[in-house]
Design an enzyme around this catalytic site. Structure first.
Site, PDB file in Angstrom:
ATOM      1  N   GLY A  94     -62.325 -84.168  12.484  1.00 15.54           N
ATOM      2  CA  GLY A  94     -60.888 -84.163  12.718  1.00 15.54           C
ATOM      3  C   GLY A  94     -60.096 -84.335  11.430  1.00 15.54           C
ATOM      4  N   SER A  95     -58.882 -84.870  11.562  1.00 18.84           N
ATOM      5  CA  SER A  95     -57.902 -84.811  10.475  1.00 18.84           C
ATOM      6  C   SER A  95     -58.213 -85.675   9.261  1.00 18.84           C
ATOM      7  CB  SER A  95     -56.524 -85.178  11.022  1.00 18.84           C
ATOM      8  OG  SER A  95     -56.077 -84.187  11.929  1.00 18.84           O
TER       9      SER A  95
END
Length: 769
Positions: free
Chosen positions: A345-346
């Site tokens: 993810g981020s």
């Protein structure tokens, strides 16, 4: 044989009698004749005995019996002297795993067992009901099993299955006292070699999947998983052999013991774990697991130079709950730190932004519109659009790339990746070594996976989808953020001490490359601090605050002694078993990386929570990270104090040709060396074909050794190498090297790390200090 001697003995007398009758001899002459015959008989018998004696001495057998072995068995014993398994300590010498004894309860049924006063030492039938209640109430053993065992026909002694074994010393002592108090006769305990984990007894597990467990093999402990398995050859000793003489009663005779083979006890392994920080992390993770109701959680804190101070996961286990560990629905024996890959993810945006800044492919002040990003047949939106039914909650038009990073904009990061182009982005992924295992000496480390060869996966990797990494790879990459762009290898072992010769080998700082410039790192850290402090865009800035964690409204969510950290939050979709992603508003992996202090970090902490069942809030993570980082900061002087070595141990280099490169790299790090694999290792038949240090040489701990593989020529990251090491690779690949600058270490190279090389190629290497 008896008949033969009988005939032999009687034969002279029969001849004498017969001769006397025939010759009619006088008694005097008859006596002379008898004496003469007896003389020859004696000589014959003596000769037979001498022959038999010589035969026995020479052959040493009577029938199937070996006389020498029989005599040795009766008057001499040979015994195995078991080696002690090394102890696993924390960084300060607190025992984490030690040798101990476990006990198995039994009941004696043999009626011959009495003491010297003829008091019975066995249980009779009248006592079976009382014994059944005792074993059931004290150990939870099924009553039917107890009754079946006690009534086994012909049994002299019985045991009671798994619940009647693996009993700790304290529990055994309590059981013995309880049996004595109740007047139970015939209850006894047999000891077996076991492994004790004293730090786990204070509450929750203690880095359980990381430290691992042992199993018994012929009453010898061997590692089953974790550090116990990875360092089994270091922890295991070599058994000795002794002999001693004994008297006719079988008792050892004083002063007769001889050492045939000296016992070698296993080496002690000191981890990098700080027990106080580990204990705090365990308790806070218990709280986070209860609050979030998540399937799995994991967290690790590490120093800037790669020392793992604490690591844990949920579900976990303790020595008391080990047998029931798999009853937990989402339990795994694997360490989520290095034995599980996932789409991060981020948090991956930290690597994208630093790479874009390093390659001058992003202007932080330039703006973009974050309405959507179309790539092939996929449309990418930002998180606040997806979370609020297609309505953006933050500014959409004219957003700067700096603000886009702080608000974790997928559209902004996708735009940056397209500006870079995937070949350049892939080059930086390789510089950060996301295509390579860490090979820190931990067994069973799983491989990662770069994006597939399609444009959608390549773009999505900019925000941590379409790429699979391990947590330890992320932590390795983030060491570059704490060291001005210089990346270090993580490690969980700080020292190995050999008790046999009292030598020590301490793990040193291991530089493995410089993926980006210190300028790119400084700017990225500044943006990460904005994630925590920017009231408009920061995803870790809280409007509501958190009374439970003493965080006031409208302030940074991550605070250490009132100061913000460099932070990046992450939300990742989770791949579904049948393809695609799990659907649902909170069906995600939530994560955060926090570095403190923000501008020049001493500590790096990462935590993730998978599929919470309670309404999601970042407070589940902040309530763990804040207190753990605060304690680490308070203990900084102890953590970073230098370790003195009384007697440094050397490492003998082996012959590594034809060995598996990855396995060899793990093994050498376990020996406290710094291996570097030169050449591709992607082929199934990959093997080592040459080494930079010859076999049988002795070198100091932390010595860098280059291992050439039979794979395609690949440019290694030579940052921090010596000129001699550069020349070794040049010789292997027939490279033409031009040097610039002055100094004794490589600081730059014109061919990027992981780039393909051609034999005879020209390269330029810059030297500095």
């Amino acid at each position: 044989m008896i008949k033969f001697f009988k005939k032999l003995f009687l034969l002279p007398f029969r001849k004498v009698s017969k001769h006397a009758k025939k010759e009619n001899l006088s008694p005097e002459r008859n006596r002379k004749h008898v004496g003469k015959n007896l003389f020859f008989l004696a000589i014959a018998v003596f000769a037979i005995f001498i022959f038999r004696l010589v035969w026995l001495v020479t052959v040493n057998h009577i029938g199937d019996t070996n006389l020498k072995e029989y005599a040795t068995y009766n008057y001499q014993s040979t015994i195995k002297v078991p080696a002690k398994r090394g102890t696993i300590f924390d960084r300060y010498g607190t025992p984490i795993a030690v040798d101990s004894s476990n006990y198995t309860i039994y009941v004696v049924l043999d009626k011959k067992q009495t003491d010297v006063n003829h008091h019975k030492l066995y249980a009779d039938k009248s006592e079976f009901p009382k014994l059944t209640n005792f074993l059931n109430s004290q150990l939870g053993i099924d009553k039917k099993l107890i009754e079946t065992q006690l009534n086994l026909k012909g049994a002299k002694q019985v045991q009671f299955g798994t619940k009647g074994s693996n009993i700790s010393l304290k529990k055994m002592q309590d059981l013995q006292k309880a049996a004595d108090d109740q007047g139970l006769v015939g209850v006894g305990f047999s000891a077996t070699t076991a492994r004790s984990y004293p730090m786990s007894n204070v509450g929750s597990g203690f880095a359980s999947q990381f430290i691992g467990t042992t199993t018994s093999n012929n009453d010898t402990l061997v590692g089953a998983d974790g550090l116990e398995l990875a360092y089994n050859h270091v922890l295991s000793g070599k058994n000795g052999v002794e002999t001693f003489q004994k008297d006719a009663s079988g008792h050892p005779l004083p002063g007769t013991t001889k050492v045939i083979k000296q016992v070698e006890n296993g080496s002690n392994v000191y981890t990098t774990i700080d027990s106080r920080i580990q204990e705090l992390l365990e308790s806070k993770m218990d709280q986070a697991a209860a609050d979030s109701g998540a399937q799995q959680l994991s967290a690790t804190i590490m120093t800037k130079d790669g020392q793992i101070l604490a690591t844990t996961q949920r579900p976990t286990y303790t020595p008391d709950t080990k047998n029931k560990a798999t009853d937990q629905k989402y339990f795994t024996w694997n360490s989520l730190l290095f034995q599980s890959s996932f789409e991060p993810g981020s948090v991956m945006k930290t690597f994208l932004m630093s790479s874009a800044l390093d390659s001058n492919k992003v202007n932080l002040n330039a703006t973009y519109n974050r309405t959507k990003f179309k790539i092939a047949d996929v449309t990418i939106y930002d998180a606040d659009f997806n979370e609020n039914e297609g309505q953006y909650q933050k500014p959409v038009m004219g957003v700067s790339f700096a603000d886009g990073f702080m608000m974790s904009s997928n559209v902004g990061m996708s735009t940056i990746e397209q500006n870079m182009g995937y070949p350049l982005w892939k080059q930086y992924l390789q510089k950060y070594k996301f295509d390579m295992r860490t090979r820190t000496g931990l067994s069973g480390e799983i491989a990662s996976a770069l994006p597939a060869a399609n444009v959608v996966s390549q773009v999505q990797s900019a925000f941590g989808q379409g790429i699979a990494v391990t947590q330890i790879q992320l932590l390795r990459g983030w060491t570059a953020f704490a060291n001005e762009g210089v990346m270090l290898e993580p490690h969980g072992v700080s020292q190995i001490v050999n008790p046999n010769d009292q030598t020590e080998r301490s793990v040193g700082r291991e530089v493995i490359g410089k993926p980006v410039s210190d300028s790119a790192i400084s700017k990225t850290l500044n943006l990460m601090e904005g994630v925590d402090t920017n009231a408009t865009y920061g995803t870790a800035f809280t409007n509501l605050g958190d009374p439970q964690d003493n965080i006031a409204p409208n302030s940074p969510l991550i605070q250490i002694n009132g100061q913000p950290a460099a932070v990046k939050t992450g939300t990742a979709q989770i791949a579904a078993a049948g393809g695609g992603y799990i659907s649902g508003l909170e069906s995600n992996l939530y994560s955060m990386v926090a570095m403190y202090p923000a501008s020049n970090p001493d500590f790096i902490m990462y935590m993730n929570i998978k599929l919470p069942t309670k309404p999601w809030t970042l407070h589940y993570i902040s309530r763990v990270i804040n207190p753990v980082l605060t304690l680490a900061e308070a203990r900084k002087s102890e953590i970073f104090q230098s370790t003195s070595v009384t007697k440094a141990g050397a490492v003998k280099i082996g012959a590594y040709k034809d060995k598996n490169p990855g396995d060899m790299a793990d093994q050498l790090r376990q020996e406290i060396l710094q291996p570097v694999l030169v050449g591709s290792t992607t082929n199934p038949g990959s093997k080592i074909v040459s080494q930079s240090i010859a076999a049988n040489q002795k070198v100091d701990a932390n010595t860098r050794i280059l291992l050439l593989t039979n794979g395609d020529p690949v440019m290694p990251d030579m940052y921090d190498w010596t000129k001699k090491q550069v020349e070794q690779v040049a010789k292997w690949y027939q490279l033409k090297v031009t040097y610039s600058g002055s100094g004794n270490k490589v600081v730059d190279q014109d061919v990027a790390a992981s780039a393909n090389l051609k034999r005879g190629q020209s390269i330029t290497v810059t030297l500095g200090h």
